[in-house]
Motif scaffolding. Structure first.
Motif, short mmCIF file in Angstrom:
data_model
loop_
_atom_site.label_atom_id
_atom_site.label_comp_id
_atom_site.label_asym_id
_atom_site.label_seq_id
_atom_site.Cartn_x
_atom_site.Cartn_y
_atom_site.Cartn_z
N SER A 10 0.84 -1.20 0.00
CA SER A 10 0.00 0.00 0.00
C SER A 10 0.88 1.24 0.00
N ARG A 11 0.40 2.26 -0.68
CA ARG A 11 1.03 3.57 -0.62
C ARG A 11 0.05 4.59 -1.20
N THR A 13 0.53 6.86 -3.50
CA THR A 13 0.62 7.11 -4.94
C THR A 13 0.42 5.82 -5.73
N ASP A 53 -5.76 2.31 -1.49
CA ASP A 53 -4.33 2.60 -1.50
C ASP A 53 -3.46 1.37 -1.79
N GLY A 89 8.81 2.83 -1.43
CA GLY A 89 7.86 3.63 -0.68
C GLY A 89 6.56 2.94 -0.33
N ALA A 90 6.42 1.68 -0.66
CA ALA A 90 5.19 0.96 -0.33
C ALA A 90 5.31 0.31 1.05
N ASP A 91 4.20 0.22 1.73
CA ASP A 91 4.11 -0.46 3.02
C ASP A 91 3.61 -1.88 2.73
#
Length: 126
Positions: A10-11, A13, A53, A89-91
């Motif tokens: 998830s992120r 963007t 997201d 940058g993704a979780d």
């Protein structure tokens, strides 16, 4: 009762065109190299199935054959490791039912002790 591996990133963007192409290349290559025709491999959901997201999400049902579980798990976790590395940058959350799979910056996703070469191969062959 079946056991499944779940993975999602998830992120805020969405994926860029380059990231989408990288994800598609990884999925195609890892699907082609999957060792078993009769087992489930990396499976990504359609973009509209998850939270807004989520940029990548999917699951893989583990085989009932105990000799195939570690090779399948190793292959799919390797696939998810590649995906994580192309999506900065993704979780990420990777888990097998209620058990989180640990992340290591060098080794990627794996359960402790599962990286031995003899553990990730099926003694009966593909």
């Amino acid at each position: 009762m079946s056991v499944s591996l779940y993975y999602c990133a998830s992120r805020a963007t969405p994926l860029t065109d380059a990231e989408t192409a990288a994800v598609e290349r990884i999925v195609a290559a890892r699907t082609a190299s999957f060792p078993y025709e009769d087992q489930e491999s990396l499976y990504l959901y359609d973009g509209d199935e998850g939270r807004p997201d989520e940029v990548v999400a999917g699951s893989t049902k583990m085989p009932f054959d105990p000799g195939k579980v570690l090779p399948v798990l190793d292959h799919v976790l390797g696939s998810v490791t590649e995906l994580r590395r192309v999506l900065p940058g993704a979780d990420w959350r990777v888990h097998m039912d209620d058990l989180d799979v640990p992340w290591d910056e060098t080794e990627g996703y794996a359960f402790p002790g599962m990286r031995g070469a003899d553990l990730a191969t099926d003694p009966g062959g593909p």
